[in-house]
Design a protein around this motif. Structure first.
Motif: not given
Length: 281
Positions: A216-228, A247-253
């Motif tokens: 679960v932990l391995a699928t919870t944290y995600r890095r985003y590259w955001i334009s603007g 983010s530690d909540n990719p769905d909400a992000t």
């Protein structure tokens, strides 16, 4: 099913180091890794489980029995491999086997022979004359074949070369699948965590930093590259640098980005060791 190891409000003081309070249950059929920086108390906790150090507070039960009680029958159900074996140096490999094997009713001589062959261990050589890596291989070969319900390993892959680490991990997985067993281990090796652990119990400066299911932990944290990158803090945001956001909540992000018409140039999951580093900060 009841926990096989119950750690309740455990505390230990050693000079200026304070461990606890620690609460943790170890259930059958699981591998739990204690993870933390050097000096976080992992090895001390293992010694407390084995009653090799006195508790300053709380209680530990193994298979329902207090480890510091009068009934020590629980010990025959547990194998403990410390980081360093004491009192083995004068013995040859085959002598250690002759001393240890009769103590365990489920001793698996076939598994022992297989590990000796796979690791190419010279049983006619004294333990103290072996290299650290060969000592570790022999120690592991004298641990798994005992067939106990509970296996406790302190840095089991330390000193092992890469092929030997892979061999041991395969052997441990096979060993776990044969019957209900529980493993508690400490490790600094990311590959050990990825391949072996079901649960990660994080420790920082003697204090618990959380119990996590590894997958679960391995699928919870995600890095985003955001334009603007927006100035506002995004839902799930842990940190940001330039156009990168963790983010530690990719769905909400991602829901926020969608609702506000913000483009994510790319995103990917964090590696497990990076997640652990974030949690231990």
């Amino acid at each position: 099913m009841p926990a096989w190891i119950e750690i309740q409000d455990v505390r230990k003081n050693i000079d200026d180091f304070r461990l606890g309070p620690i609460n943790l249950n170890i259930e059958p059929g699981t591998i739990t890794a204690l993870v933390g920086n050097n000096g976080s108390g992992k090895s001390t906790l293992l010694k407390l489980i084995m009653n090799l150090a006195n508790l300053d507070g709380g209680a530990i039960r193994v298979l329902g029995k207090l480890v510091d009680g009068n009934d020590e029958g629980w010990k025959r159900h547990v194998t403990f491999q410390p980081q360093k074996q004491v009192g083995w140096n004068a013995y040859k490999g085959h002598e250690l086997k002759e001393l240890i094997a009769p103590l365990y009713t489920k001793w698996d001589d076939r598994l022992f022979g297989r590990m000796i062959e796979l690791f190419d261990i010279p049983l006619d050589k004294r333990f103290g004359k072996m290299s650290p890596g060969m000592q570790q291989k022999l120690s592991l070969s004298l641990a798994l074949p005992r067939g106990t319900d509970i296996l406790i390993l302190d840095e089991p892959t330390a000193s092992l070369d890469i092929p030997s680490k892979a061999l041991f991990m395969d052997l441990l997985v096979d060993w776990m699948e044969q019957e209900d067993r529980a493993v508690v281990l400490t490790t600094h090796q990311p590959e050990d965590l990825r391949k072996l652990a079901d649960y990660l119990f994080l420790m920082r400066d003697g204090k618990p930093a959380g119990l996590y299911e590894k997958d679960v932990l391995a699928t919870t944290y995600r890095r985003y590259w955001i334009s603007g990158m927006p100035a506002d803090t995004l839902p799930g945001e842990l940190s940001r640098s330039g156009n990168e956001l963790i983010s530690d909540n990719p769905d909400a992000t991602e829901q926020y980005l969608l609702e506000h018409g913000i483009d994510a140039i790319d995103n990917k999951l964090l590696e497990l060791e990076e997640i652990i580093s974030l949690l231990l900060k």
